[in-house]
Motif scaffolding. Structure first.
Motif, PDB file in Angstrom:
ATOM      1  N   LEU A  30       0.833  -1.205   0.000  1.00 54.93           N
ATOM      2  CA  LEU A  30       0.000   0.000   0.000  1.00 54.93           C
ATOM      3  C   LEU A  30       0.863   1.248   0.000  1.00 54.93           C
ATOM      4  O   LEU A  30       0.476   2.291  -0.517  1.00 54.93           O
ATOM      5  N   LEU A  31       2.047   1.137   0.590  1.00 57.40           N
ATOM      6  CA  LEU A  31       2.904   2.305   0.766  1.00 57.40           C
ATOM      7  C   LEU A  31       3.876   2.498  -0.381  1.00 57.40           C
ATOM      8  O   LEU A  31       4.493   3.544  -0.505  1.00 57.40           O
ATOM      9  N   THR A  32       4.033   1.455  -1.214  1.00 53.36           N
ATOM     10  CA  THR A  32       5.054   1.503  -2.255  1.00 53.36           C
ATOM     11  C   THR A  32       4.948   2.788  -3.042  1.00 53.36           C
ATOM     12  O   THR A  32       3.901   3.111  -3.588  1.00 53.36           O
ATOM     13  N   ARG A  33       6.026   3.533  -3.048  1.00 51.58           N
ATOM     14  CA  ARG A  33       6.005   4.795  -3.781  1.00 51.58           C
ATOM     15  C   ARG A  33       6.090   4.497  -5.264  1.00 51.58           C
ATOM     16  O   ARG A  33       6.786   3.588  -5.691  1.00 51.58           O
ATOM     17  N   THR A  34       5.381   5.297  -6.018  1.00 59.20           N
ATOM     18  CA  THR A  34       5.239   4.961  -7.415  1.00 59.20           C
ATOM     19  C   THR A  34       6.259   5.665  -8.290  1.00 59.20           C
ATOM     20  O   THR A  34       6.511   5.256  -9.394  1.00 59.20           O
ATOM     21  N   GLY A  35       6.858   6.701  -7.788  1.00 59.60           N
ATOM     22  CA  GLY A  35       7.901   7.335  -8.595  1.00 59.60           C
ATOM     23  C   GLY A  35       9.230   7.151  -7.904  1.00 59.60           C
ATOM     24  O   GLY A  35       9.353   6.353  -6.986  1.00 59.60           O
ATOM     25  N   GLY A  36      10.215   7.856  -8.357  1.00 59.64           N
ATOM     26  CA  GLY A  36      11.441   7.975  -7.606  1.00 59.64           C
ATOM     27  C   GLY A  36      12.308   6.738  -7.531  1.00 59.64           C
ATOM     28  O   GLY A  36      12.206   5.837  -8.340  1.00 59.64           O
ATOM     29  N   ALA A  39      12.805   2.752  -3.365  1.00 56.84           N
ATOM     30  CA  ALA A  39      13.175   2.032  -2.154  1.00 56.84           C
ATOM     31  C   ALA A  39      11.941   1.274  -1.710  1.00 56.84           C
ATOM     32  O   ALA A  39      10.820   1.700  -1.969  1.00 56.84           O
ATOM     33  N   THR A  40      12.137   0.123  -1.071  1.00 50.37           N
ATOM     34  CA  THR A  40      10.971  -0.675  -0.728  1.00 50.37           C
ATOM     35  C   THR A  40      10.720  -0.658   0.761  1.00 50.37           C
ATOM     36  O   THR A  40      11.647  -0.774   1.561  1.00 50.37           O
ATOM     37  N   PRO A  41       9.458  -0.487   1.165  1.00 50.15           N
ATOM     38  CA  PRO A  41       9.140  -0.621   2.572  1.00 50.15           C
ATOM     39  C   PRO A  41       8.931  -2.091   2.961  1.00 50.15           C
ATOM     40  O   PRO A  41       8.496  -2.364   4.061  1.00 50.15           O
ATOM     41  N   SER A  42       9.198  -3.054   2.061  1.00 46.64           N
ATOM     42  CA  SER A  42       9.010  -4.465   2.375  1.00 46.64           C
ATOM     43  C   SER A  42      10.189  -4.988   3.193  1.00 46.64           C
ATOM     44  O   SER A  42      11.318  -5.002   2.721  1.00 46.64           O
ATOM     45  N   VAL A 116      14.978  -2.145   6.226  1.00 50.99           N
ATOM     46  CA  VAL A 116      14.144  -1.238   5.430  1.00 50.99           C
ATOM     47  C   VAL A 116      14.746   0.168   5.443  1.00 50.99           C
ATOM     48  O   VAL A 116      14.879   0.825   4.406  1.00 50.99           O
ATOM     49  N   LEU A 117      15.147   0.596   6.636  1.00 50.78           N
ATOM     50  CA  LEU A 117      15.660   1.967   6.808  1.00 50.78           C
ATOM     51  C   LEU A 117      16.982   2.205   6.093  1.00 50.78           C
ATOM     52  O   LEU A 117      17.272   3.330   5.684  1.00 50.78           O
ATOM     53  N   THR A 118      17.786   1.162   5.964  1.00 49.32           N
ATOM     54  CA  THR A 118      19.122   1.377   5.416  1.00 49.32           C
ATOM     55  C   THR A 118      19.186   1.158   3.907  1.00 49.32           C
ATOM     56  O   THR A 118      20.242   1.310   3.307  1.00 49.32           O
ATOM     57  N   ARG A 119      18.051   0.813   3.291  1.00 50.09           N
ATOM     58  CA  ARG A 119      18.074   0.678   1.821  1.00 50.09           C
ATOM     59  C   ARG A 119      18.252   2.063   1.212  1.00 50.09           C
ATOM     60  O   ARG A 119      17.735   3.055   1.754  1.00 50.09           O
ATOM     61  N   PRO A 120      18.959   2.146   0.071  1.00 49.19           N
ATOM     62  CA  PRO A 120      19.128   3.461  -0.558  1.00 49.19           C
ATOM     63  C   PRO A 120      17.755   4.070  -0.893  1.00 49.19           C
ATOM     64  O   PRO A 120      16.884   3.366  -1.400  1.00 49.19           O
ATOM     65  N   GLY A 121      17.590   5.333  -0.575  1.00 47.02           N
ATOM     66  CA  GLY A 121      16.336   6.025  -0.915  1.00 47.02           C
ATOM     67  C   GLY A 121      15.229   5.824   0.099  1.00 47.02           C
ATOM     68  O   GLY A 121      14.111   6.295  -0.100  1.00 47.02           O
ATOM     69  N   ALA A 122      15.526   5.114   1.201  1.00 49.41           N
ATOM     70  CA  ALA A 122      14.473   4.855   2.191  1.00 49.41           C
ATOM     71  C   ALA A 122      14.054   6.138   2.883  1.00 49.41           C
ATOM     72  O   ALA A 122      14.839   7.076   3.014  1.00 49.41           O
TER      73      ALA A 122
END
Ligand SMILES: Nc1nc2c(c(=O)[nH]1)N[C@H]1C(S)=C(S)[C@@H](COP(=O)(O)O)O[C@H]1N2
Ligand SMILES: [Mo]
Length: 514
Positions: A30-36, A39-42, A116-122
């Motif tokens: 639900l949170l997956t950002r569609t642009g940019g 980075a994944t919140p999974s 999750v927090l340390t992924r690039p772009g998180a």
């Protein structure tokens, strides 16, 4: 106190883990950002990616050599097995030492959260699904690990077989539910990735006559809305919980109903037509007087009249019911879609592919009508029909079947309540799509109405900026605005709420000049 057999205890841990992961993955979808950056919140994917990043090259090579392109799936499944074993262990621990078990569970959750927090772009908000899910998981474990002790005259009784059975049933059900959640969440996220890639690949076709925006559209007053609303600042209204992910590769638009012949087109076919550009201001019927559910963009698309002409609507048809990939619908008067106005099957917004939340790959944009009766995003179906036979999504829910946009004007500046005395400026926007704005008047307190200066109006389908110089004198003042459309009709003072067909009334702001 009885806490049931070892198997039950293990199941409690596994159920807690499954529920946590299921919630986290659905939340991530639900949170997956569609642009940019994407980075994944999974947490599952983030841990997998981190594992890959930190594993030695020989191990990565071995994994690829052994499993080929399935290496990531194998990794995810392997992680699932490890997690299940760990959770079973935590469940066993919970039977004797609940606090230690809960702390261990939190630590495992924290690993996912950190990944999750340390992924690039998180972004910080990305941890919300995982964090919330861990808390719910703790409740599940706590609930399942402690079948309520039966108290009889203050004496705790061992758990009965009924308790044990219900722990088994609950544990198994929650495990299945959680696993389904993981599968559904992963599938949703996967669809999102396909669409994101397709969107990035898509280059907006050039048009023969690009919209030329004269500098004079914008009086350049600080605090005034820009004439062209940036895509990421454009209001968003829809009924979709998760942004529908529509793959342009499989997208089809079908025209049927009261037509001479049914027509179906795909995305490439649409792009091969002679596309046009048009500046159109969208407005939501729910916008209150002075509200911001309105935005202006330059859209690229194919006039829908040309597609309808191919299908040849019957003479007794008077409505087109457009439906989206997620089942939402709008009923638009047929004549509005077939006259000369720029009613578009839009593929681009301000020169960029439509953002997913604004309808990628194709949406309708119809000058002059509120969004709820015209602006179908993710559109896949056009049914030529009659108002007597069909209705759009909002009509049976208290909103009018017809929704022409009412003339409106808004004061953007001054926005704050306090203004410095002396030379200042009042400015705002006014819109009457497809009729245009011919005048904007401003009234300060009980002084006579003053004509505001209008900025350029490159299209009657777009909003118009206005401003008025003001020598502000100390004290309380009330500023009121009203607009007159291209037909000479002035906005009514009568204040009406948005329901059922759009708000009316004059926008006013109160300011304190110091
Ligand atoms: N598929 C779909 N399209 C939709 C809607 C919706 O709920 N679902 N809402 C409509 C409404 S009420 C408005 S005001 C506009 C808003 O478009 P935007 O989100 O791009 O600003 O989209 C319209 N198109
Ligand atoms: Mo709307």
């Amino acid at each position: 106190m009885s806490r049931g057999s070892a198997a039950e205890a293990a199941l409690a841990g596994v159920a807690a883990g499954a529920v946590t992961l299921g919630m986290a993955e659905i939340g991530a979808a639900l949170l997956t950002r569609t642009g940019g950056a994407g980075a994944t919140p999974s947490p599952l994917l983030a841990v997998a990616d981190t594992t890959v990043d930190y594993s030695p090259a020989w191990l990565r090579d071995l994994a690829i050599a052994t499993f080929g392109t399935a290496d990531k799936t194998v990794l995810l499944v392997g992680m699932g097995v490890v997690l299940a074993v760990v959770c079973a262990g935590i469940g066993r621990l919970a039977a004797s030492r609940m606090t230690t078990a809960m702390l261990t569970f939190v630590v495992v959750g924290a690993v996912g959260t950190m990944a999750v927090l340390t992924r690039p772009g998180a972004q910080v908000g990305d941890v919300v699904p995982t964090a919330v899910a861990v808390v719910v998981g703790l409740f599940v474990m706590n609930g399942l690990s402690r079948p309520r002790p039966q108290r009889q005259a203050g004496v705790e009784q061992p758990a009965t077989s009924t308790d044990r059975r219900s722990v088994l049933v609950w544990g198994a059900s929650l495990t299945v539910l959680g696993t389904l959640g993981v599968v559904a969440g992963r599938a949703l996220q996967g669809a999102g990735q396909v669409v994101r890639a397709a969107r990035e690949m898509f280059t907006v076709p050039a048009v023969a006559e690009p919209v030329v925006i004269p500098a004079q559209v914008d009086p350049g007053v600080e605090g005034l809305s820009p004439w062209r609303t940036p895509n990421d600042a454009f209001y968003r209204i829809d009924t979709a919980l998760a942004v529908p992910q529509v793959d342009p590769g499989t997208w089809r638009l079908r025209v049927h109903g009261l037509v001479e012949r049914e027509v179906e087109i795909d995305f490439d076919h649409l792009l091969a037509q002679e596309l046009v550009e048009a500046a159109v201001t969208l407005t939501c019927v729910s916008n209150p007087v002075g509200g911001d559910l309105v935005g202006n963009a330059v859209w690229t698309g194919w006039p829908v009249r040309e597609l309808l002409a191919r299908a040849e609507p019957d003479p007794d048809a008077d409505m087109v019911l457009s439906t989206s990939a997620d089942g939402w619908s709008a009923g638009t008067p047929l004549n509005v879609l077939t006259d000369e106005r720029n009613a578009l099957l839009a593929v681009a917004m301000n020169g960029r592919p439509l953002p997913a939340q604004h309808g990628f790959p194709v949406r309708l944009v119809v000058p002059g009508l509120y969004g709820y009766v015209s602006a179908t995003k993710w559109v896949t179906d056009l049914k030529v029909t009659r108002f007597a036979d069909d209705e759009g999504y909002w009509s049976p829910r208290g909103w009018s079947e017809r929704g022409p946009i009412k003339t409106a004007s808004r004061i953007d500046v001054p926005a704050g309540e306090r203004v410095q005395a002396g030379a200042t400026v009042i400015a705002g926007v006014a819109w009457a799509q497809h009729r245009g704005i011919s005048a904007v008047e401003v009234r300060i307190d009980n002084e006579p109405w003053q004509q505001a200066t209008l900025a350029a109006e490159p299209s009657v389908d777009a909003w118009r900026m206005w401003h008025l110089d003001w020598e502000a004198t100390p004290g309380e003042h009330v500023i009121v605005v009203r607009a007159t459309d291209g037909s000479g009709a002035t906005q009514t003072e009568r204040a009406m709420p948005p329901v059922p067909d759009g708000a009316t009334g004059w926008h006013s702001v109160q300011v304190e000049v110091i």
